[in-house]
Design a protein around this motif. Structure first.
Motif, PDB file in Angstrom:
ATOM      1  N   TYR A   1      44.123 -48.231  53.675  1.00  0.00           N
ATOM      2  CA  TYR A   1      44.588 -47.452  54.733  1.00  0.00           C
ATOM      3  C   TYR A   1      43.969 -45.988  54.854  1.00  0.00           C
ATOM      4  CZ  TYR A   1      47.588 -51.007  52.999  1.00  0.00           C
ATOM      5  OH  TYR A   1      48.323 -52.402  52.588  1.00  0.00           O
ATOM      6  N   ALA A   2      43.491 -45.460  53.537  1.00  0.00           N
ATOM      7  CA  ALA A   2      43.110 -44.242  53.681  1.00  0.00           C
ATOM      8  C   ALA A   2      41.597 -43.993  54.662  1.00  0.00           C
ATOM      9  CB  ALA A   2      42.788 -43.739  52.125  1.00  0.00           C
ATOM     10  N   TYR A   3      41.152 -45.109  55.032  1.00  0.00           N
ATOM     11  CA  TYR A   3      40.032 -45.190  55.782  1.00  0.00           C
ATOM     12  C   TYR A   3      40.355 -44.856  57.293  1.00  0.00           C
ATOM     13  CZ  TYR A   3      37.272 -47.216  51.833  1.00  0.00           C
ATOM     14  OH  TYR A   3      36.631 -47.350  50.520  1.00  0.00           O
ATOM     15  N   PHE A   4      41.567 -45.269  57.484  1.00  0.00           N
ATOM     16  CA  PHE A   4      41.948 -45.097  59.219  1.00  0.00           C
ATOM     17  C   PHE A   4      41.769 -43.861  59.755  1.00  0.00           C
ATOM     18  CE2 PHE A   4      45.105 -48.985  58.326  1.00  0.00           C
ATOM     19  CZ  PHE A   4      44.172 -49.813  58.190  1.00  0.00           C
ATOM     20  N   LYS A   5      42.107 -42.811  58.939  1.00  0.00           N
ATOM     21  CA  LYS A   5      41.905 -41.621  59.567  1.00  0.00           C
ATOM     22  C   LYS A   5      40.697 -41.065  59.918  1.00  0.00           C
ATOM     23  CE  LYS A   5      42.708 -39.032  55.044  1.00  0.00           C
ATOM     24  NZ  LYS A   5      42.856 -40.177  54.126  1.00  0.00           N
ATOM     25  N   TYR A   6      39.728 -41.516  59.007  1.00  0.00           N
ATOM     26  CA  TYR A   6      38.268 -41.195  59.391  1.00  0.00           C
ATOM     27  C   TYR A   6      37.547 -42.106  60.538  1.00  0.00           C
ATOM     28  CZ  TYR A   6      38.953 -39.099  54.827  1.00  0.00           C
ATOM     29  OH  TYR A   6      39.403 -38.215  53.787  1.00  0.00           O
ATOM     30  N   ALA A   7      38.144 -43.194  60.673  1.00  0.00           N
ATOM     31  CA  ALA A   7      37.488 -44.254  61.617  1.00  0.00           C
ATOM     32  C   ALA A   7      38.049 -43.922  62.992  1.00  0.00           C
ATOM     33  CB  ALA A   7      37.788 -45.720  61.142  1.00  0.00           C
TER      34      ALA A   7
ATOM     35  N   LEU B   1      56.021 -50.359  56.853  1.00  0.00           N
ATOM     36  CA  LEU B   1      55.971 -48.999  57.296  1.00  0.00           C
ATOM     37  C   LEU B   1      56.974 -48.217  56.406  1.00  0.00           C
ATOM     38  CD1 LEU B   1      55.463 -48.961  61.267  1.00  0.00           C
ATOM     39  CD2 LEU B   1      53.597 -48.916  59.331  1.00  0.00           C
ATOM     40  N   ASP B   2      56.443 -47.660  55.388  1.00  0.00           N
ATOM     41  CA  ASP B   2      57.454 -46.794  54.504  1.00  0.00           C
ATOM     42  C   ASP B   2      56.677 -45.355  54.174  1.00  0.00           C
ATOM     43  OD1 ASP B   2      55.508 -47.525  52.681  1.00  0.00           O
ATOM     44  OD2 ASP B   2      56.983 -48.750  51.666  1.00  0.00           O
ATOM     45  N   ASP B   3      57.579 -44.510  53.389  1.00  0.00           N
ATOM     46  CA  ASP B   3      56.811 -43.240  52.796  1.00  0.00           C
ATOM     47  C   ASP B   3      55.472 -43.565  51.959  1.00  0.00           C
ATOM     48  OD1 ASP B   3      58.649 -41.936  53.965  1.00  0.00           O
ATOM     49  OD2 ASP B   3      59.912 -41.677  52.290  1.00  0.00           O
ATOM     50  N   SER B   4      55.625 -44.582  51.106  1.00  0.00           N
ATOM     51  CA  SER B   4      54.711 -44.812  50.291  1.00  0.00           C
ATOM     52  C   SER B   4      53.194 -45.257  51.120  1.00  0.00           C
ATOM     53  CB  SER B   4      54.756 -46.010  49.388  1.00  0.00           C
ATOM     54  OG  SER B   4      54.910 -47.348  49.830  1.00  0.00           O
ATOM     55  N   TYR B   5      53.597 -45.797  52.196  1.00  0.00           N
ATOM     56  CA  TYR B   5      52.327 -46.125  53.146  1.00  0.00           C
ATOM     57  C   TYR B   5      51.686 -44.981  53.500  1.00  0.00           C
ATOM     58  CZ  TYR B   5      49.868 -47.307  57.545  1.00  0.00           C
ATOM     59  OH  TYR B   5      48.871 -47.307  58.325  1.00  0.00           O
ATOM     60  N   PHE B   6      52.447 -44.011  54.224  1.00  0.00           N
ATOM     61  CA  PHE B   6      51.989 -42.687  54.845  1.00  0.00           C
ATOM     62  C   PHE B   6      51.247 -41.952  53.749  1.00  0.00           C
ATOM     63  CE2 PHE B   6      55.247 -44.235  57.952  1.00  0.00           C
ATOM     64  CZ  PHE B   6      54.156 -44.336  59.073  1.00  0.00           C
ATOM     65  N   ASN B   7      51.859 -41.876  52.402  1.00  0.00           N
ATOM     66  CA  ASN B   7      51.086 -41.289  51.228  1.00  0.00           C
ATOM     67  C   ASN B   7      49.625 -41.783  51.094  1.00  0.00           C
ATOM     68  OD1 ASN B   7      53.379 -39.499  50.914  1.00  0.00           O
ATOM     69  ND2 ASN B   7      54.241 -41.047  49.361  1.00  0.00           N
ATOM     70  N   LYS B   8      49.773 -43.037  51.150  1.00  0.00           N
ATOM     71  CA  LYS B   8      48.216 -43.766  50.962  1.00  0.00           C
ATOM     72  C   LYS B   8      47.311 -43.296  52.107  1.00  0.00           C
ATOM     73  CE  LYS B   8      49.936 -47.788  48.385  1.00  0.00           C
ATOM     74  NZ  LYS B   8      50.539 -49.177  48.622  1.00  0.00           N
ATOM     75  N   ILE B   9      47.755 -43.166  53.497  1.00  0.00           N
ATOM     76  CA  ILE B   9      46.988 -42.688  54.365  1.00  0.00           C
ATOM     77  C   ILE B   9      46.167 -41.703  54.078  1.00  0.00           C
ATOM     78  CG2 ILE B   9      46.804 -41.866  56.786  1.00  0.00           C
ATOM     79  CD1 ILE B   9      48.833 -44.111  57.676  1.00  0.00           C
ATOM     80  N   ASN B  10      46.816 -40.561  53.386  1.00  0.00           N
ATOM     81  CA  ASN B  10      46.482 -39.231  53.221  1.00  0.00           C
ATOM     82  C   ASN B  10      45.513 -39.062  52.009  1.00  0.00           C
ATOM     83  OD1 ASN B  10      48.028 -38.084  55.460  1.00  0.00           O
ATOM     84  ND2 ASN B  10      49.970 -38.129  54.458  1.00  0.00           N
ATOM     85  N   VAL B  11      45.225 -40.141  51.359  1.00  0.00           N
ATOM     86  CA  VAL B  11      44.302 -40.198  50.181  1.00  0.00           C
ATOM     87  C   VAL B  11      43.001 -39.974  50.731  1.00  0.00           C
ATOM     88  CG1 VAL B  11      43.311 -41.269  48.446  1.00  0.00           C
ATOM     89  CG2 VAL B  11      46.097 -41.454  48.668  1.00  0.00           C
ATOM     90  N   THR B  12      42.236 -39.186  49.944  1.00  0.00           N
ATOM     91  CA  THR B  12      40.891 -38.855  50.593  1.00  0.00           C
ATOM     92  C   THR B  12      39.864 -39.847  50.082  1.00  0.00           C
ATOM     93  OG1 THR B  12      41.141 -36.370  50.419  1.00  0.00           O
ATOM     94  CG2 THR B  12      38.767 -37.177  50.190  1.00  0.00           C
TER      95      THR B  12
END
Length: 372
Positions: A266-272, A176-187
């Motif tokens: 990881y970007a898929y997580f927010k849609y699932a 868990l770091d900033d780059s991970y949370f940036n990847k989550i926000n990718v569309t």
């Protein structure tokens, strides 16, 4: 003073062990250390993660094929560069690196990482198993530190090898770091992501260890009662053909998709709606930690090892027994359609903190600067 550090691993394929090494190497080079990343083979799929390696790191491709062929190449490099510390990952690489260091006769601090439970992951039997256990007990005591990625891995390692020396410790992966949370926000887009669907996500290599057959069969049971659910499995591996056949056999081709490897799953997580880990064994499944941190609901097998620690005995997600189709089906239905687990924001933040990069890096730096 710590300055020159080598990381050694077989390839830069798409696995969690490789990703963790890249994370550590990238982080340390940003802190001003001189980092060499030494690999045996990065041709084709074995170089999938090359784009994730910082340009500030010196990447050394030994281009030697098998890890065993690296001994004398490593020995020469250790003698020439006089590293302050070397960190190797995975059992066969650890053995080869330790032999090379012994032959080089250098005082470099040596840290070996164990990333999975040997009682499940090691396929050697009979004489080869006997030889491996002897090698580990002869060679691993030569290392300054053995880092196990979970308490479960440490306990399994000590029991499986009957290992006696007190140089084992547990450090979680810095997932868990900033780059991970940036990847989550990718569309990202996928035709399953529609308001009328409940989408289940899984990520991992299509191998025996990940046991996606269990997931598909469990999904089939729930789908028969809830036809609005969908399943996406991201990853590649040798079992693709058999898994595709199973999907077709169960008439799930329209509702189960295996799109292949994605460098940013990881970007898929927010849609699932739900993340599932169906593994037979793990070390410390980083993707489960990352899914949890994204605040998606999670279900996992209680496999050795890691999920029990990550989910804190089912406090932060649902645990089911390995290879239990009915148990997994019931957990999927509970997570999506019924009452899920409850916890406070403070409990969640405190729990996730132990997997944050800053805390993990501090533990590694302390170890790298302390020979024993």
């Amino acid at each position: 003073m710590l300055n020159k550090v080598m990381f050694f691993l077989p390839t830069l394929g798409g696995g969690g062990a490789e990703r963790t090494i890249i994370q550590l190497a990238n982080s340390f080079v940003e802190q001003g250390l001189n980092i060499d990343l030494v690999v045996c083979n990065i041709h084709g799929d074995k170089g999938k993660l090359l784009p994730e390696v910082s340009t500030k790191i010196e990447l050394i491709d030994l281009d030697c094929g098998r890890v065993a062929n690296a001994i004398f190449l490593l020995k020469r490099r250790l003698q020439e560069k006089q590293y302050d510390c070397v960190i190797a990952t995975q059992t066969h690489s650890n053995i080869i690196c330790t032999i090379a260091k012994k032959l080089a006769k250098v005082k470099t601090t040596l840290i070996l990482r164990e990333v999975s439970t040997p009682s499940k992951n090691i396929k050697s039997r009979g004489l080869s198993q006997f030889i491996l256990k002897k090698l580990v007990n002869f060679i691993y005591p030569l290392a300054n530190h053995i880092v196990c990625v979970s308490h479960g891995v440490l306990e399994d390692f000590r029991e499986y090898y009957q290992y006696k020396k007190n140089n084992l410790t547990t450090i979680y992966n810095p997932v868990l770091d900033d780059s991970y949370f940036n990847k989550i926000n990718v569309t990202v887009t996928h035709h399953f992501f529609q308001p009328e669907h409940q989408v289940i996500m899984a990520v991992g290599r299509l191998t025996e260890a990940k046991n996606f057959e269990l997931l598909i069969r469990s999904f089939y049971q729930v789908y028969s009662q809830h036809p609005s659910i969908r399943l996406i499995i991201l990853g590649e591996g040798e079992l693709r053909q058999s898994l595709e056949y199973l999907v077709k056999e169960l008439s799930l081709s329209e509702v189960v998709d295996l799109p292949g490897f994605d460098a940013n799953p990881y970007a898929y997580f927010k849609y699932a709606d739900l993340f599932i880990l169906s593994s037979n064994w793990e070390g410390l499944p980083g993707v489960l930690i990352q899914a949890l941190a994204s605040k998606i609901k999670v279900v996992s097998t209680n496999c050795p090892s890691g999920p029990m620690e990550i989910l804190n005995h089912s406090k932060f997600g649902l645990l089911v027994e390995c290879n239990d189709v009915n148990g997994m089906s019931q957990a999927i239905e509970q997570a999506i359609f019924k009452k899920y687990v409850e916890y406070t924001d403070d409990e969640f933040e405190a729990h996730c903190r132990q997997f944050q990069k800053a805390n993990v890096l501090e533990q590694y730096l302390s170890m790298m600067e302390t020979p024993s």
